[in-house]
Design a protein around this motif. Structure first.
Motif, PDB file in Angstrom:
ATOM      1  N   ALA A 154       0.845  -1.201   0.000  1.00 59.06           N
ATOM      2  CA  ALA A 154       0.000   0.000   0.000  1.00 59.06           C
ATOM      3  C   ALA A 154       0.881   1.252   0.000  1.00 59.06           C
ATOM      4  O   ALA A 154       1.893   1.307   0.698  1.00 59.06           O
ATOM      5  N   LEU A 155       0.481   2.240  -0.780  1.00 60.39           N
ATOM      6  CA  LEU A 155       1.186   3.522  -0.815  1.00 60.39           C
ATOM      7  C   LEU A 155       0.541   4.542   0.126  1.00 60.39           C
ATOM      8  O   LEU A 155       0.950   5.711   0.154  1.00 60.39           O
ATOM      9  N   SER A 156      -0.428   4.116   0.918  1.00 64.17           N
ATOM     10  CA  SER A 156      -1.272   5.061   1.654  1.00 64.17           C
ATOM     11  C   SER A 156      -0.503   5.916   2.650  1.00 64.17           C
ATOM     12  O   SER A 156      -0.820   7.101   2.819  1.00 64.17           O
ATOM     13  N   ALA A 157       0.513   5.368   3.327  1.00 59.31           N
ATOM     14  CA  ALA A 157       1.259   6.177   4.302  1.00 59.31           C
ATOM     15  C   ALA A 157       1.947   7.343   3.594  1.00 59.31           C
ATOM     16  O   ALA A 157       1.875   8.495   4.042  1.00 59.31           O
ATOM     17  N   ALA A 158       2.605   7.052   2.474  1.00 59.15           N
ATOM     18  CA  ALA A 158       3.280   8.113   1.725  1.00 59.15           C
ATOM     19  C   ALA A 158       2.279   9.095   1.133  1.00 59.15           C
ATOM     20  O   ALA A 158       2.495  10.312   1.152  1.00 59.15           O
ATOM     21  N   GLU A 159       1.179   8.589   0.614  1.00 55.98           N
ATOM     22  CA  GLU A 159       0.179   9.470   0.007  1.00 55.98           C
ATOM     23  C   GLU A 159      -0.428  10.414   1.043  1.00 55.98           C
ATOM     24  O   GLU A 159      -0.649  11.605   0.768  1.00 55.98           O
ATOM     25  N   MET A 160      -0.686   9.917   2.244  1.00 58.15           N
ATOM     26  CA  MET A 160      -1.218  10.783   3.296  1.00 58.15           C
ATOM     27  C   MET A 160      -0.189  11.810   3.732  1.00 58.15           C
ATOM     28  O   MET A 160      -0.525  12.973   4.002  1.00 58.15           O
ATOM     29  N   ALA A 161       1.079  11.384   3.817  1.00 63.62           N
ATOM     30  CA  ALA A 161       2.130  12.327   4.191  1.00 63.62           C
ATOM     31  C   ALA A 161       2.195  13.484   3.201  1.00 63.62           C
ATOM     32  O   ALA A 161       2.340  14.649   3.594  1.00 63.62           O
ATOM     33  N   LEU A 162       2.074  13.179   1.923  1.00 60.50           N
ATOM     34  CA  LEU A 162       2.115  14.214   0.895  1.00 60.50           C
ATOM     35  C   LEU A 162       0.869  15.096   0.950  1.00 60.50           C
ATOM     36  O   LEU A 162       0.957  16.325   0.863  1.00 60.50           O
ATOM     37  N   MET A 218       8.849   6.840  -2.006  1.00 58.99           N
ATOM     38  CA  MET A 218       8.797   6.963  -0.550  1.00 58.99           C
ATOM     39  C   MET A 218       8.423   5.631   0.090  1.00 58.99           C
ATOM     40  O   MET A 218       9.011   5.220   1.108  1.00 58.99           O
ATOM     41  N   SER A 219       7.465   4.934  -0.500  1.00 60.14           N
ATOM     42  CA  SER A 219       7.029   3.644   0.041  1.00 60.14           C
ATOM     43  C   SER A 219       8.122   2.592  -0.086  1.00 60.14           C
ATOM     44  O   SER A 219       8.302   1.749   0.808  1.00 60.14           O
ATOM     45  N   GLN A 220       8.869   2.625  -1.191  1.00 66.68           N
ATOM     46  CA  GLN A 220       9.988   1.697  -1.340  1.00 66.68           C
ATOM     47  C   GLN A 220      11.056   1.978  -0.287  1.00 66.68           C
ATOM     48  O   GLN A 220      11.672   1.057   0.260  1.00 66.68           O
ATOM     49  N   ALA A 221      11.275   3.257   0.028  1.00 71.09           N
ATOM     50  CA  ALA A 221      12.224   3.612   1.079  1.00 71.09           C
ATOM     51  C   ALA A 221      11.804   3.007   2.421  1.00 71.09           C
ATOM     52  O   ALA A 221      12.646   2.562   3.210  1.00 71.09           O
ATOM     53  N   LEU A 222      10.495   2.990   2.698  1.00 72.90           N
ATOM     54  CA  LEU A 222      10.002   2.373   3.929  1.00 72.90           C
ATOM     55  C   LEU A 222      10.248   0.871   3.916  1.00 72.90           C
ATOM     56  O   LEU A 222      10.661   0.288   4.932  1.00 72.90           O
ATOM     57  N   ASN A 223       9.989   0.215   2.785  1.00 70.81           N
ATOM     58  CA  ASN A 223      10.289  -1.218   2.674  1.00 70.81           C
ATOM     59  C   ASN A 223      11.770  -1.484   2.905  1.00 70.81           C
ATOM     60  O   ASN A 223      12.151  -2.434   3.612  1.00 70.81           O
TER      61      ASN A 223
END
Length: 302
Positions: free
Chosen positions: A218-226, A261-266
């Motif tokens: 899910a990209l949701s964490a990054a999308e919400m941050a943006l 951003m999400s790949q960085a979290l992974n």
């Protein structure tokens, strides 16, 4: 009444076993309780529930050259970590007392405190690693208003127990779903923090990599941050051999493209797991390669 399927019977047995592990060991002192439940999870629950097979399958998928002794060690140590985590979650104030004097470390501590002082929304991201609620508890102790999203469990009695345990550590807690997500976003926009665990298979997630293999994410964490100009920070409660925790706040992930951003979290989580392989939940089905293959075949057919 319809006859229960094997999977339904298995789920009911697992729920009953976890409820027992959360309740009867409370007669023991906290330290002994953690050790006893860890042993029971590793040697009784894990073999019966099929956890060892899941661990082996996940490791074979992403680390096929891992030596057999290490695989066997993880087949014991991973469920033991789950047992310790369950005991800690059920301990309430005893668990918070364990965390109270633990310092926050890492390059992101200052940014986290500055965001709180400025009333800027914060999204802290971790994984099913160590004890992921340790950081939520210690941030609440340090004055952060921190909420979390959780997936309600299928077993109603066990779900009620887990919800009570989660809210005892810090609240609010938002159930996954449209209503819970709306409440969480309102809470975030008020300048508070929310905790998210994105290391789960998401059916329509982006095919990012995790341990070198495609892992729908899910990209949701990054999308919400943006969207809400929130600080996006990887955090970890890493278990130490003395029973305490290293509470690490990494540098915030710079805002950019949500996928990157999400790949960085992974990548952040993978690096932490590689340093402490027995502390990640190798039990859960993060990759589901067979399902991914079917999905790819359907896409290829148009």
């Amino acid at each position: 009444m319809a006859k229960k399927t094997k999977s339904a019977r298995q789920a009911a047995w697992e729920a009953a076993a976890i409820r027992a592990l959360l309740s009867w060991p409370k007669v023991l002192p906290f330290g002994m309780r953690r050790a006893v439940v860890a042993w029971l999870m590793a040697w009784i629950v894990a073999p019966v529930a099929g956890y060892r097979g899941r661990i082996r399958a996940n490791l074979a998928h992403v680390m096929p050259d891992l030596p057999e002794p290490e695989i066997r060690r993880l087949m014991r140590r991973v469920p033991a970590n789950v047992g310790r985590m369950l005991t800690e979650l059920a301990a309430g104030e005893e668990f918070l007392d364990l965390l109270r004097d633990e310092p926050l470390t890492g390059p992101g501590v200052g940014a986290l405190d500055e965001a709180r002082a400025a009333g800027r929304p914060v999204i802290v991201v971790s994984g099913h690693f160590g004890n992921f609620d340790a950081m939520r508890g210690v941030l609440a102790l340090r004055g952060h208003r921190i909420g979390a999203i959780y997936r309600p469990l299928n077993d109603a009695a066990l779900d009620a127990d887990f919800l009570a345990m989660l809210t005892a550590i810090a609240e609010p807690v938002f159930p996954r779903g449209r209503a819970g997500l709306a409440r969480m976003i309102r809470f975030l926009k008020q300048g508070n923090a929310v905790a998210i665990l994105p290391d789960q298979y998401v059916n329509r997630g982006e095919a990012l990599t995790f341990f070198g293999q495609p892992a729908p994410t899910a990209l949701s964490a990054a999308e919400m941050a943006l969207k809400y100009d929130a600080l996006l920070v990887p955090v970890y409660g890493i278990r130490r051999g003395d029973g305490g925790f290293d509470l690490v706040v990494e540098a915030p992930v710079p805002h950019g493209e949500a996928r990157a951003m999400s790949q960085a979290l992974n990548d952040s989580l993978e690096a932490r797991i590689r340093d402490n392989m027995d502390q990640w939940l190798w039990i859960h089905r993060r990759w589901k390669p067979a399902r991914q293959a079917k999905r790819a075949a359907r896409a290829a057919k148009g």
